[in-house]
Design an enzyme around this catalytic site. Structure first.
Site, PDB file in Angstrom:
ATOM      1  N   THR A  76      40.610  -2.557 -22.377  1.00 18.30           N
ATOM      2  CA  THR A  76      39.150  -2.462 -22.457  1.00 18.30           C
ATOM      3  C   THR A  76      38.615  -3.487 -23.456  1.00 18.30           C
ATOM      4  O   THR A  76      39.170  -3.629 -24.546  1.00 18.30           O
ATOM      5  CB  THR A  76      38.723  -1.052 -22.911  1.00 18.30           C
ATOM      6  OG1 THR A  76      39.179  -0.106 -21.961  1.00 18.30           O
ATOM      7  CG2 THR A  76      37.211  -0.946 -23.013  1.00 18.30           C
ATOM      8  N   THR A  77      37.555  -4.179 -23.078  1.00 18.88           N
ATOM      9  CA  THR A  77      36.914  -5.109 -24.006  1.00 18.88           C
ATOM     10  C   THR A  77      36.441  -4.346 -25.246  1.00 18.88           C
ATOM     11  O   THR A  77      35.830  -3.287 -25.135  1.00 18.88           O
ATOM     12  CB  THR A  77      35.713  -5.794 -23.335  1.00 18.88           C
ATOM     13  OG1 THR A  77      36.187  -6.550 -22.216  1.00 18.88           O
ATOM     14  CG2 THR A  77      34.995  -6.724 -24.303  1.00 18.88           C
ATOM     15  N   THR A  90      28.102  21.770 -17.001  1.00 21.92           N
ATOM     16  CA  THR A  90      28.223  21.684 -18.455  1.00 21.92           C
ATOM     17  C   THR A  90      28.417  23.064 -19.066  1.00 21.92           C
ATOM     18  O   THR A  90      29.179  23.235 -20.026  1.00 21.92           O
ATOM     19  CB  THR A  90      26.980  21.001 -19.052  1.00 21.92           C
ATOM     20  OG1 THR A  90      26.798  19.731 -18.417  1.00 21.92           O
ATOM     21  CG2 THR A  90      27.136  20.793 -20.549  1.00 21.92           C
ATOM     22  N   HIS A 128      31.182  16.758 -32.801  1.00 23.61           N
ATOM     23  CA  HIS A 128      29.867  17.286 -33.175  1.00 23.61           C
ATOM     24  C   HIS A 128      29.825  17.754 -34.632  1.00 23.61           C
ATOM     25  O   HIS A 128      28.930  18.513 -35.003  1.00 23.61           O
ATOM     26  CB  HIS A 128      29.474  18.421 -32.240  1.00 23.61           C
ATOM     27  CG  HIS A 128      29.140  17.955 -30.856  1.00 23.61           C
ATOM     28  ND1 HIS A 128      27.881  17.550 -30.483  1.00 23.61           N
ATOM     29  CD2 HIS A 128      29.924  17.791 -29.765  1.00 23.61           C
ATOM     30  CE1 HIS A 128      27.891  17.173 -29.213  1.00 23.61           C
ATOM     31  NE2 HIS A 128      29.122  17.312 -28.758  1.00 23.61           N
ATOM     32  N   ARG A 159      21.573  16.426 -11.448  1.00 21.11           N
ATOM     33  CA  ARG A 159      21.159  15.961 -12.770  1.00 21.11           C
ATOM     34  C   ARG A 159      19.997  14.979 -12.665  1.00 21.11           C
ATOM     35  O   ARG A 159      20.049  14.021 -11.897  1.00 21.11           O
ATOM     36  CB  ARG A 159      22.333  15.298 -13.508  1.00 21.11           C
ATOM     37  CG  ARG A 159      23.448  16.272 -13.846  1.00 21.11           C
ATOM     38  CD  ARG A 159      24.618  15.565 -14.503  1.00 21.11           C
ATOM     39  NE  ARG A 159      25.715  16.480 -14.765  1.00 21.11           N
ATOM     40  CZ  ARG A 159      25.901  17.145 -15.891  1.00 21.11           C
ATOM     41  NH1 ARG A 159      25.037  16.980 -16.880  1.00 21.11           N
ATOM     42  NH2 ARG A 159      26.934  17.946 -16.041  1.00 21.11           N
ATOM     43  N   SER A 180      29.755  22.261 -28.767  1.00 20.42           N
ATOM     44  CA  SER A 180      28.386  21.754 -28.779  1.00 20.42           C
ATOM     45  C   SER A 180      27.395  22.543 -27.944  1.00 20.42           C
ATOM     46  O   SER A 180      26.197  22.464 -28.186  1.00 20.42           O
ATOM     47  CB  SER A 180      28.381  20.301 -28.295  1.00 20.42           C
ATOM     48  OG  SER A 180      28.840  20.224 -26.948  1.00 20.42           O
ATOM     49  N   LYS A 228      27.037   9.975 -32.381  1.00 15.80           N
ATOM     50  CA  LYS A 228      26.176  11.137 -32.586  1.00 15.80           C
ATOM     51  C   LYS A 228      25.586  11.084 -33.996  1.00 15.80           C
ATOM     52  O   LYS A 228      24.615  10.393 -34.216  1.00 15.80           O
ATOM     53  CB  LYS A 228      26.958  12.420 -32.296  1.00 15.80           C
ATOM     54  CG  LYS A 228      27.274  12.546 -30.792  1.00 15.80           C
ATOM     55  CD  LYS A 228      27.959  13.810 -30.444  1.00 15.80           C
ATOM     56  CE  LYS A 228      28.054  13.989 -28.920  1.00 15.80           C
ATOM     57  NZ  LYS A 228      28.718  12.912 -28.199  1.00 15.80           N
ATOM     58  N   THR A 271      33.419  10.818 -33.110  1.00 13.09           N
ATOM     59  CA  THR A 271      32.547   9.856 -32.433  1.00 13.09           C
ATOM     60  C   THR A 271      31.701   9.101 -33.444  1.00 13.09           C
ATOM     61  O   THR A 271      31.413   9.587 -34.537  1.00 13.09           O
ATOM     62  CB  THR A 271      31.630  10.571 -31.428  1.00 13.09           C
ATOM     63  OG1 THR A 271      30.855   9.591 -30.723  1.00 13.09           O
ATOM     64  CG2 THR A 271      30.667  11.521 -32.132  1.00 13.09           C
TER      65      THR A 271
END
Length: 678
Positions: free
Chosen positions: A452-453, A538, A375, A182, A347, A423, A420
């Site tokens: 997690t913060t 992917t 998405h 990548r 996606s 996006k 999410t």
């Protein structure tokens, strides 16, 4: 872009350049050497060349000597005294000449060391340092502090122990060999020039055609305004986890907004939707006794990882294959806990999940439904709640902004929705929405949430502002889909192989990893078009593609120019077109004989194409529409935490001065009865 083009000129004369792939050269010339930071990886290799090695040494010495000779003049010696500066190591960077001399000296040292000739390297470094220091009061003080090498020294393996560095190198070489390595481009999207970005060079601008900021909300004025106000009020960080000092009013208000968006009782925000999917599925599979997951073969990696982490049994069904899913569901007793995990918009191919039909099967076989709308949120439905809302478009449109569930609708039948904020809403973070007890259980057990913060308040405020705005204004969604239709039709006319699908995704099949990367490089280098190559893992091997995303911010000229650029690139590189795939019997839905026409999710009526209410497409020089009513409603939602918004006195607000209105001013566009009620 220019550097890569210049290298191409010498491929015929340089054996190394001639046999090296363009994609590899691109990485070498844009990546700093880990051992010699002042030079690129390509320059490091060039020092070992019998032709370029001596030339680089001579040129670096000339550069250092040139700076030093100028620094030695009387005029330069007087500059720091005149400015009241006493030369020191800290002051070196204040002098543009001294800073360049220091940089040249460092480069000379790195080039000399890269030749791996200890005696000559030491001599070259000493000569460079003396030359650069000659007559320069800054360099005389700074040279001592900069003489130490900053190059990376790889740790030698313990005698008899495992060679970790060798292992890393071999694993990376595997990625290079199968063309799945990548490459990360340095792309910096400009808020005031969307969809334009600059590369690592701020003067090198490109058009972005693959960003997931689908609606351009990352630079929406009311979103940025709200984030600035929140930053001024609450500062940057959240201060801790949600359990320890990080549970702010902005987080709670955002979760309420998300629950209302999906007409669910509750919602919970995570640091990303990857974490939301992973943590939720891992927790459910661990806690539900004997749970069995039924997973679509094209599900996102975050869902797959969450199911694996749960250690629950996972049954894979063919993509969107209801018959295969039902056959596998029927193999388990109805009382066995089951979860069907699937997506609304896939996606990479642009296909749409059969949501209603999966709900029917879930009810028949006693399963929960877990729908990933990552998405789709912001892009489908009259309020942007996703495909589940869009399938009952008119019903949800009539219901307005009521947070109450609408019984019998597809969105109401879904048990768990994930989405999410990173996006279509242009922010960061992910979330789940569902019943109150379900959300509370995940909140109480999911380690990915607990330890997690929490995200900063300004990010939460920006995400909420984006959602609130899009719930009120449908024009961005409509214009995006109109632009998608335009690009797809142009590609079709040019025989460009678009993988057919009813969504906003525009995947163009290439079918070869090397050609895909080369096409991406060519579009960037020759046409200033940035679209990322999509290779394995992917997508499956042989299904490599370019994935284009069109936004409402792209104008008709940009769309036309992109079409021409892709057409030229396909011709130049000899990439198969739709007609070529047809001769081979078709692939990935491209070139398939007697294929049924694809019906877009958005109908002509929903886009306003039948009654003339569709938003106008953009032309070069025209400004994007910002809906003033949606801006006003969004601002009012923050009155409790930020206070009423106060219009700046001067200069004129960009929301009113620079951008056309999508609707009449608020006072004249809202009925008197509504105004009185407010």
């Amino acid at each position: 872009m220019d550097k890569l083009s210049n290298l191409a000129k010498f491929k015929a004369t340089c054996p190394f350049l001639g046999r090296t792939k363009t994609s590899t050269l691109r990485t070498l010339c844009t990546s700093a050497s880990p051992r010699f930071p002042t030079v690129s990886k390509l320059t490091e290799k060039a020092t070992k060349c019998p032709v370029m090695g001596p030339a680089l040494h001579i040129r670096s010495s000339q550069m250092v000597a040139g700076y030093a000779s100028l620094a030695g003049s009387a005029e330069f010696a007087k500059i720091p005294e005149h400015q009241g500066i006493k030369p020191s190591a800290a002051d070196a960077q204040k002098c543009p000449h001294a800073s360049k001399a220091l940089a040249a000296a460092r480069m000379a040292e790195d080039l000399a060391q890269a030749k791996k000739a200890p005696k000559s390297a030491k001599a070259a470094a000493s000569t460079a340092a003396k030359a650069a220091a000659a007559g320069c009061p800054f360099h005389a003080s700074a040279s001592a502090s900069t003489s130490a090498s900053t190059s990376e020294v790889k740790k030698a393996p313990t005698p008899g122990g495992f060679d970790y560095e060798k292992f890393y190198t071999e694993e990376l070489e595997k990625k290079h060999q199968d063309a799945s390595y990548r490459y990360f481009n340095n792309i910096n999207r400009l808020a005031n020039k969307f969809p334009i970005a600059h590369t690592g060079n701020v003067k090198d601008e490109v058009e972005v055609w693959c960003a997931n900021d689908y609606l351009g909300m990352g630079n929406n004025p009311v979103v940025l305004e709200t984030m600035h106000r929140t930053l001024d009020t609450y500062g940057h960080g959240a201060g801790g986890t949600r359990n320890i000092a990080g549970n702010t009013g902005m987080h709670l208000a955002l979760e309420e907004e998300l629950a209302s968006l999906h007409r669910k009782p509750a919602a919970l925000v995570f640091s990303s939707c990857y974490v939301a999917n992973d943590a939720t599925l891992a927790t459910l599979g661990t806690k539900l006794p004997g749970c069995v997951y039924f997973s679509d073969t094209m599900n996102h990696a975050s869902m797959i990882q969450g199911m694996r982490h749960s250690t629950a049994k996972r049954v894979i069904f063919k993509h969107n294959d209801l018959q295969d899913l039902e056959m596998k569901l029927a193999q388990y007793p109805k009382e066995t806990p089951k979860i069907i995990a699937f997506e609304s918009v896939y996606s990479m191919c642009g296909s749409i999940g059969p949501i209603k039909e999966i709900c029917d099967l879930a009810e028949q076989y006693g399963a929960l439904t877990f729908l990933d709308e990552v998405h789709a949120v912001g892009l489908y439905g009259p309020r942007g709640a996703g495909v589940a809302e869009h399938l009952d478009y008119d019903i949800h449109k009539r219901a307005g902004q009521s947070p109450d569930p609408i019984k019998g609708t597809i969105m109401d039948r879904i048990d768990i929705i994930t989405g999410t904020l990173g996006k279509a809403y242009g922010a960061v973070g992910g979330y789940i929405a569902g019943s109150t007890d379900f959300v509370d259980m995940i909140r109480s057990y999911a380690s990915g949430f607990i330890f997690t913060t929490s995200l900063p308040p300004a990010n939460m405020a920006g995400a909420r502002a984006s959602i609130a705005y899009q719930k009120e204004y449908n024009g961005d969604r409509q214009l995006k889909q109109i632009n998608v239709r335009d690009l797809k039709s142009r590609f079709e006319a040019l025989d460009i192989p678009v993988i057919p699908g009813p969504s906003h995704i525009v995947p163009v099949l290439v079918g070869d990893p090397t050609l895909t990367r080369l096409a991406s490089d060519t579009l960037l280098a020759k046409h200033n078009v940035y679209v990322q190559a999509i290779n394995y893992p992917t997508v499956a091997r042989g299904e490599e593609r370019l994935r284009f995303t069109v936004t409402p911010g792209h104008n008709v000229e940009q769309i036309a120019r992109l079409s021409r650029a892709v057409d030229q690139t396909f011709t130049e590189l000899g990439i198969k077109r739709t007609s070529d795939w047809a001769k081979l019997g078709g692939h990935c839905g491209v070139g398939v004989a007697d294929a049924e026409p694809v019906v877009p999710v958005w109908s002509d009526e929903q886009l306003g194409l039948l009654d003339g209410t569709a938003p106008a497409v953009l032309h070069p020089g025209s400004k994007r529409v910002v809906d003033q009513r949606a801006v006003r409603v969004t601002r009012e939602k923050f009155n409790d935490l930020l206070g009423p918004y106060v219009e700046p006195v001067a200069p004129a607000d960009a929301l009113k001065a620079d951008l056309p209105l999508a609707a009449p001013p608020l006072a004249t566009s809202i009925p008197a009865t509504a105004t009185a009620a407010a």
